[in-house]
Write a protein that holds these residues in place. Structure first.
Motif, PDB file in Angstrom:
ATOM      1  N   GLN A 138     121.146  23.031  14.092  1.00  0.00           N
ATOM      2  CA  GLN A 138     122.316  23.824  14.474  1.00  0.00           C
ATOM      3  C   GLN A 138     123.071  24.286  13.239  1.00  0.00           C
ATOM      4  O   GLN A 138     123.359  23.506  12.341  1.00  0.00           O
ATOM      5  CB  GLN A 138     123.249  22.988  15.354  1.00  0.00           C
ATOM      6  N   ALA A 139     123.375  25.579  13.198  1.00  0.00           N
ATOM      7  CA  ALA A 139     124.163  26.136  12.095  1.00  0.00           C
ATOM      8  C   ALA A 139     125.625  26.300  12.480  1.00  0.00           C
ATOM      9  O   ALA A 139     126.514  26.165  11.644  1.00  0.00           O
ATOM     10  CB  ALA A 139     123.601  27.482  11.671  1.00  0.00           C
ATOM     11  N   ALA A 140     125.874  26.609  13.748  1.00  0.00           N
ATOM     12  CA  ALA A 140     127.220  26.748  14.298  1.00  0.00           C
ATOM     13  C   ALA A 140     127.155  26.340  15.763  1.00  0.00           C
ATOM     14  O   ALA A 140     126.074  26.138  16.312  1.00  0.00           O
ATOM     15  CB  ALA A 140     127.723  28.175  14.143  1.00  0.00           C
ATOM     16  N   HIS A 148     124.634  22.965   0.163  1.00  0.00           N
ATOM     17  CA  HIS A 148     124.298  24.332  -0.244  1.00  0.00           C
ATOM     18  C   HIS A 148     124.104  25.265   0.948  1.00  0.00           C
ATOM     19  O   HIS A 148     124.183  26.483   0.824  1.00  0.00           O
ATOM     20  CB  HIS A 148     123.018  24.324  -1.088  1.00  0.00           C
ATOM     21  N   LEU A 149     123.858  24.693   2.131  1.00  0.00           N
ATOM     22  CA  LEU A 149     123.621  25.515   3.316  1.00  0.00           C
ATOM     23  C   LEU A 149     124.873  26.280   3.739  1.00  0.00           C
ATOM     24  O   LEU A 149     124.775  27.360   4.324  1.00  0.00           O
ATOM     25  CB  LEU A 149     123.123  24.642   4.473  1.00  0.00           C
ATOM     26  N   LYS A 150     126.047  25.715   3.454  1.00  0.00           N
ATOM     27  CA  LYS A 150     127.284  26.377   3.878  1.00  0.00           C
ATOM     28  C   LYS A 150     127.449  27.721   3.180  1.00  0.00           C
ATOM     29  O   LYS A 150     127.851  28.710   3.811  1.00  0.00           O
ATOM     30  CB  LYS A 150     128.481  25.480   3.584  1.00  0.00           C
ATOM     31  N   ALA A 151     127.119  27.792   1.892  1.00  0.00           N
ATOM     32  CA  ALA A 151     127.238  29.055   1.156  1.00  0.00           C
ATOM     33  C   ALA A 151     126.272  30.094   1.713  1.00  0.00           C
ATOM     34  O   ALA A 151     126.612  31.281   1.842  1.00  0.00           O
ATOM     35  CB  ALA A 151     126.970  28.817  -0.328  1.00  0.00           C
ATOM     36  N   ILE A 152     125.068  29.665   2.086  1.00  0.00           N
ATOM     37  CA  ILE A 152     124.085  30.583   2.675  1.00  0.00           C
ATOM     38  C   ILE A 152     124.599  31.089   4.016  1.00  0.00           C
ATOM     39  O   ILE A 152     124.500  32.285   4.331  1.00  0.00           O
ATOM     40  CB  ILE A 152     122.720  29.889   2.836  1.00  0.00           C
ATOM     41  N   TYR A 153     125.144  30.174   4.818  1.00  0.00           N
ATOM     42  CA  TYR A 153     125.675  30.556   6.136  1.00  0.00           C
ATOM     43  C   TYR A 153     126.801  31.574   5.990  1.00  0.00           C
ATOM     44  O   TYR A 153     126.836  32.594   6.684  1.00  0.00           O
ATOM     45  CB  TYR A 153     126.171  29.315   6.867  1.00  0.00           C
ATOM     46  N   LEU A 213     125.385  34.681   7.782  1.00  0.00           N
ATOM     47  CA  LEU A 213     125.477  34.499   9.229  1.00  0.00           C
ATOM     48  C   LEU A 213     126.904  34.476   9.779  1.00  0.00           C
ATOM     49  O   LEU A 213     127.111  34.745  10.958  1.00  0.00           O
ATOM     50  CB  LEU A 213     124.780  33.186   9.634  1.00  0.00           C
ATOM     51  N   ARG A 214     127.863  34.156   8.965  1.00  0.00           N
ATOM     52  CA  ARG A 214     129.224  33.957   9.473  1.00  0.00           C
ATOM     53  C   ARG A 214     129.798  35.217  10.116  1.00  0.00           C
ATOM     54  O   ARG A 214     130.380  35.157  11.214  1.00  0.00           O
ATOM     55  CB  ARG A 214     130.129  33.483   8.345  1.00  0.00           C
ATOM     56  N   ASP A 215     129.656  36.356   9.471  1.00  0.00           N
ATOM     57  CA  ASP A 215     130.215  37.597  10.026  1.00  0.00           C
ATOM     58  C   ASP A 215     129.549  37.969  11.348  1.00  0.00           C
ATOM     59  O   ASP A 215     130.199  38.515  12.251  1.00  0.00           O
ATOM     60  CB  ASP A 215     130.042  38.740   9.023  1.00  0.00           C
TER      61      ASP A 215
END
Length: 243
Positions: free
Chosen positions: A221-223, A175-180, A184-186
């Motif tokens: 780490q997120a990225a 589920h963390l990927k959808a939040i990221y 945060l991705r942009d």
């Protein structure tokens, strides 16, 4: 012939503890530190009753903590503005100082000081799997992180080292990927690459039933270019025998 497992037990000999700095540290993280320099709150004096496992049963001086907050609140009110943030700080203080146990239990410092550690262990030369720990993310707005946890127990005369090593359970944290991607991705302009490790080590004196040291290192780490590091080193500097 198989060798028998060596089992040891760490017993909590004194269930009343005081003069912990835990509450003060947690409060300073949540509220502006300068507010607490204006009054004598003595938050370092946190007297607690513990369960045999080492978990907090109750805060014995809760009323004293609340009374000192109310006095400081009277001093602060004329100096504070009328912003929503300041109103929420005062309201939050009313809740936290009337019943401080939920505040403590939501903190990593509470986890480090008051984990369920006083029990029987099997001595082992290698790490073995145990019931997984959980962690509150420092990157994803207090999201709960599911972990895979192992432990290793080392005994040296009357001291015991309890070592934990945890990693993120990839399947349970999807589920963390959808939040990221949504938050945060942009900004980071990198693909999601979540990693989490937590190394935690305790040293106990078995004769006195007390924790001598605790060392915790957490990497989240997120990225590839976005990492949160947390490290705590806790040592016993004075053994309060007559409490």
């Amino acid at each position: 012939m198989q060798s028998e497992s060596l089992i040891i037990e760490i017993q909590l000999l004194n269930t009343s503890l005081q003069n912990w700095l835990v509450l003060k540290s947690i409060l300073e993280q949540k509220y502006a530190i300068e507010y607490f320099e204006k009054g004598d709150l003595n938050f370092e004096h946190l007297n607690v009753k513990l369960r045999p496992s080492g978990e907090i049963k109750e805060i014995l001086n809760q009323k004293d903590i609340e009374d000192k907050w109310l006095l400081l609140k009277e001093e602060l009110s004329p100096e504070m503005g009328d912003t929503l943030e300041e109103k929420q700080m005062l309201e939050g203080g009313d809740n936290d100082f009337k019943n401080s146990l939920p505040l403590l239990k939501n903190s990593l410092l509470h986890r480090l000081f008051f984990m369920d550690l006083y029990k029987s262990y099997t001595i082992s030369d290698t790490f073995y799997s145990i019931a997984p720990l959980k962690y509150t993310s420092q990157i994803f707005n207090q999201e709960e992180i599911f972990l895979i946890t192992k432990q290793k127990i080392e005994k040296n005369n009357y001291s015991v080292k309890i070592k934990f090593f945890s990693e993120a359970d990839i399947e349970k944290n999807k589920h963390l990927k959808a939040i990221y991607n949504s938050k945060l991705r942009d900004f980071l302009k990198q693909e999601f690459n979540y990693q989490f490790t937590w190394s935690l080590e305790y040293t106990f004196d078995m004769q006195q039933g007390i924790m001598l040291e605790c060392h915790s290192k957490i990497k989240e780490q997120a990225a590839n270019n976005y990492t949160h590091l947390t490290e705590h080193k806790i040592s016993l500097t004075e053994n309060l025998e007559n409490i």
